[in-house]
Design a protein around this motif. Structure first.
Motif, short mmCIF file in Angstrom:
data_model
loop_
_atom_site.label_atom_id
_atom_site.label_comp_id
_atom_site.label_asym_id
_atom_site.label_seq_id
_atom_site.Cartn_x
_atom_site.Cartn_y
_atom_site.Cartn_z
N PRO A 383 -64.13 -65.07 -21.52
CA PRO A 383 -64.55 -66.32 -20.87
C PRO A 383 -63.53 -67.45 -21.04
O PRO A 383 -62.76 -67.47 -21.99
N MET A 384 -63.56 -68.37 -20.08
CA MET A 384 -62.77 -69.58 -20.17
C MET A 384 -63.53 -70.59 -21.04
O MET A 384 -64.75 -70.72 -20.95
N ILE A 385 -62.79 -71.29 -21.89
CA ILE A 385 -63.38 -72.31 -22.76
C ILE A 385 -62.87 -73.67 -22.28
O ILE A 385 -61.66 -73.91 -22.24
N HIS A 386 -63.78 -74.55 -21.90
CA HIS A 386 -63.41 -75.89 -21.43
C HIS A 386 -63.85 -76.89 -22.49
O HIS A 386 -65.05 -77.15 -22.66
N THR A 387 -62.88 -77.41 -23.23
CA THR A 387 -63.18 -78.25 -24.39
C THR A 387 -62.70 -79.69 -24.14
O THR A 387 -61.51 -79.93 -23.94
N HIS A 388 -63.63 -80.62 -24.16
CA HIS A 388 -63.26 -82.03 -24.00
C HIS A 388 -62.91 -82.62 -25.36
O HIS A 388 -63.52 -82.27 -26.38
N CYS A 389 -61.92 -83.50 -25.36
CA CYS A 389 -61.45 -84.04 -26.63
C CYS A 389 -60.76 -85.39 -26.41
O CYS A 389 -60.42 -85.75 -25.28
N PHE A 390 -60.55 -86.11 -27.50
CA PHE A 390 -59.80 -87.36 -27.48
C PHE A 390 -58.43 -87.14 -28.14
O PHE A 390 -58.26 -86.25 -28.98
N THR A 391 -57.48 -87.97 -27.74
CA THR A 391 -56.18 -87.99 -28.41
C THR A 391 -55.67 -89.42 -28.42
O THR A 391 -55.96 -90.21 -27.52
N ARG A 392 -54.90 -89.75 -29.46
CA ARG A 392 -54.28 -91.08 -29.55
C ARG A 392 -52.91 -91.10 -28.88
O ARG A 392 -52.31 -92.17 -28.76
N GLU A 393 -52.45 -89.94 -28.47
CA GLU A 393 -51.14 -89.86 -27.82
C GLU A 393 -51.27 -90.27 -26.35
O GLU A 393 -52.10 -89.73 -25.62
N LEU A 394 -50.44 -91.21 -25.92
CA LEU A 394 -50.52 -91.73 -24.56
C LEU A 394 -49.62 -90.99 -23.59
O LEU A 394 -49.91 -90.94 -22.40
N GLU A 395 -48.51 -90.42 -24.07
CA GLU A 395 -47.62 -89.67 -23.20
C GLU A 395 -48.17 -88.25 -23.04
O GLU A 395 -48.52 -87.60 -24.02
N ALA A 428 -60.00 -96.15 -24.31
CA ALA A 428 -59.65 -97.41 -24.98
C ALA A 428 -58.13 -97.54 -24.90
O ALA A 428 -57.44 -96.60 -24.49
N PRO A 429 -57.59 -98.70 -25.28
CA PRO A 429 -56.13 -98.89 -25.17
C PRO A 429 -55.30 -97.80 -25.84
O PRO A 429 -54.22 -97.48 -25.36
N GLN A 430 -55.77 -97.21 -26.91
CA GLN A 430 -55.00 -96.17 -27.59
C GLN A 430 -55.81 -94.87 -27.71
O GLN A 430 -55.69 -94.14 -28.69
N LYS A 431 -56.61 -94.57 -26.68
CA LYS A 431 -57.49 -93.41 -26.77
C LYS A 431 -57.66 -92.78 -25.39
O LYS A 431 -58.19 -93.42 -24.48
N GLU A 432 -57.19 -91.54 -25.25
CA GLU A 432 -57.28 -90.83 -23.97
C GLU A 432 -58.24 -89.65 -24.10
O GLU A 432 -58.32 -89.01 -25.15
#
Length: 448
Positions: A383-395, A428-432
Motif C-alpha cells: 500500500p501507499m502511505i500518505h503521511t502529513h507532517c510539518f517542517t521548519r525548513e522553508l526551502e 505559520a511564518p516558519q512552519k510548512e
C-alpha cells in the motif's frame, strides 16, 4: 473640477470612531449626502445614462443605483456632484436639451452600507489600525477568528461587526490557544451571535455534521482532501488512520472505495458515524475508535478476515431493470469483496510520522498470525502511505531532506525513489505543511 461625493464617503481610520461606552454605536455611522439629480420622464432615463456628455458626471458610488424614483412618475438620474458649478458645460447643455430639471436628492449611508473592514478600521485606535484583523475562517455557520492579544479589548465589537456583515454567519468565535491535546481541538470563546457550535459543512459533494468545539476541522485543507481522493481508484480499499469526522473517508466511499476509518477522539467517532449514515455510505465505511498504532497493526488482518463490500454496481436504467425482471437480460454480476488495502492516509501533521513505526512487521507472523498475506502484498502491491507532517525548513530541497530523514528513522528503512513530497500550505511564518507519499517497503512490513 470636483471629484464628486466620493471623498465624503469615507470613515475616519484609527480614531476609535463609532464606539460608545465600550459598545458599537451604529448610529455614528450614518451619513446623509445631498447630490444633484436630473429629473426626467421615465422614457428619458435610459437616454441620459447612455449619453457620452454625462459619462463623467453620473454617480459612481458602490451599492448606489444610478436611477431613483422621483415625484409622481418621474425618474431621478443621480449625478456625482452636489453643486451645479461642478458640472462640465457639455453636461449642462445636454441636460437642457433633454428638458431635465436639476434637483437636490438626499442619499442616506447608514451602518449597513459600510463594509466590515471600513467599520473595524474606524473603531480601532490609531496604533492598532494598520494591522486590523479582517480575515476569518468559516465553518458551517461559524466564523472562526484568531485575534492577536492587542485586539482582545475590542474582541466583542469586532465579533459583532463580522456577524452583522456576513449574512450566512450566526456565530463568531475566537481561538484561545494552540492545539495542544491529542484530539487536535482548541478552546474557543463566543464573541457574538448564537452559542450554537454544531455545524453542517459541505465539501466534495458530501455533508459533514460536527460540534466545532469537540473535533478538528480545517476548511483550508479542502484542496488537499480533493487531491488525495482523486488518486484513489474505485476498487481501492483505504485505511484512514486519523479520520476525524470523515473528510477523506466519506468522499472516498462516495467514489466507490471501501474504507476503514479510525479516530481516537470519541466525539470525532460519534460524528463520523453520523456522517457515514447521512451520506449513505454505511455499506462501504467501517468506523473505529482506537489508538492509531493499534489501528495500523490490525487493519491488514481486519480486511483479510472480513473483506469489504464489492465495488458498487452502476445504477441500472429503468429499461434495463425491466429487461432483467422479464428475463431478457442477465443481472450484472456482483464483484468480489475487497481484502487488500491500497492506501493509508495519516492526516495528523503534528505527530503522524511518529506512528510510522507501527508498520514494522505488520505483515509478519507476529501480527498476521497464521494468515498468509504474501499473495496480496508483494513488492509491487504494497500500500501507499500518505503521511502529513510539518517542517521548519522553508526551502523545498531542505524540507524534503528533513522529512525523509524523520520518516526513514521511524520505519528503519530507506524510502524509494518514487517517494513524492507535496507541499500543502504555509501554516505559520516558519512552519510548512507537507504530505509525503511512499510505498510501504516490503522489508519493513515483513520485518520480524
Amino acid at each position: 473640477m470636483s471629484e464628486g461625493i466620493s471623498k465624503q464617503l469615507v470613515l475616519p481610520k484609527g480614531s476609535g470612531f463609532g464606539v460608545k461606552n465600550g459598545a458599537l454605536d451604529k448610529d455614528a455611522f450614518r451619513k446623509v449626502v445631498t447630490v444633484l439629480a436630473a429629473k426626467v420622464a421615465p422614457e428619458k432615463a435610459g437616454v441620459l445614462l447612455k449619453a457620452p456628455a454625462l459619462k463623467r458626471s453620473l454617480i459612481d458610488v458602490p451599492k448606489v443605483k444610478s436611477v431613483a424614483r422621483g415625484p409622481d412618475q418621474d425618474k431621478l438620474v443621480l449625478l456625482k456632484y452636489s453643486d451645479q458649478a461642478d458640472l462640465i458645460e457639455d453636461a449642462v447643455q445636454f441636460l437642457r436639451s433633454q428638458a431635465a430639471e436639476l434637483v437636490p436628492h438626499e442619499l442616506v449611508f447608514d451602518y449597513d452600507y459600510w463594509s466590515a473592514d471600513d467599520v473595524i478600521h474606524a473603531i480601532l485606535p490609531e496604533e492598532l489600525e494598520e494591522g486590523a484583523p479582517s480575515g476569518f475562517a468559516v465553518v458551517g455557520h461559524i466564523a472562526h477568528m484568531n485575534l492577536r492579544p492587542e485586539y482582545l479589548p475590542y474582541k466583542h465589537i469586532i465579533g459583532q461587526v463580522v456577524l452583522d456583515k456576513n449574512p450566512s454567519v450566526r456565530t463568531v468565535v475566537n481561538k484561545l490557544d494552540n492545539i495542544v491535546d491529542q484530539f487536535r481541538v482548541f478552546k474557543m470563546e463566543l464573541l457574538a451571535g448564537e452559542p450554537d457550535f454544531v455545524v453542517t459543512q459541505s465539501e466534495n459533494d458530501c455533508k459533514f455534521t460536527f460540534d466545532f468545539r469537540e473535533v478538528y476541522w480545517n476548511s483550508r485543507l479542502h484542496h488537499e482532501h480533493e487531491r488525495l481522493i482523486e488518486q484513489f481508484k474505485t476498487e481501492d480499499v483505504i485505511a484512514d488512520v486519523f479520520a476525524g469526522v470523515g473528510p477523506f473517508a466519506i468522499p472516498a466511499a462516495k467514489k466507490g472505495c471501501g474504507v476503514l476509518a479510525n479516530d481516537l477522539n470519541p466525539s470525532s467517532y460519534k460524528y463520523l458515524t453520523v456522517n457515514i449514515s447521512d451520506n449513505k455510505v454505511g455499506s462501504l465505511v467501517r468506523p473505529f475508535c482506537e489508538d492509531g498504532r493499534e489501528f495500523i497493526r490490525q487493519a491488514f488482518n481486519r480486511a483479510w478476515d472480513d473483506p469489504l463490500a464489492p465495488v458498487p454496481q452502476r445504477k441500472q436504467r429503468r429499461t434495463e431493470l425491466k429487461e432483467i425482471r422479464a428475463g431478457e437480460r442477465p443481472a450484472p454480476p456482483v464483484g468480489p469483496r475487497r481484502n487488500r488495502i491500497s492506501h493509508f492516509v495519516m492526516n495528523l501533521p503534528d505527530t503522524a510520522i511518529l506512528f510510522l513505526d507501527a508498520f514494522r512487521g505488520v505483515l509478519s507472523p507476529a501480527i498476521a498470525g497464521e494468515r498468509d498475506l504474501s499473495g496480496l502484498y508483494a513488492e509491487a502491491t504494497m500500500p501507499m502511505i500518505h503521511t502529513h507532517c510539518f517542517t521548519r525548513e522553508l526551502e523545498p530541497e531542505k524540507a524534503e531532506a528533513d522529512i525523509r530523514q524523520r520518516v526513514e528513522e521511524k520505519i528503519g528503512h530507506p524510502l524509494g525513489a518514487d517517494t513524492v513530497y507535496h507541499w500543502v500550505r504555509s501554516v505559520a511564518p516558519q512552519k510548512e505543511m507537507y504530505c509525503v507519499s511512499f510505498r510501504l517497503p516490503y522489508a519493513v512490513a515483513y520485518a520480524s
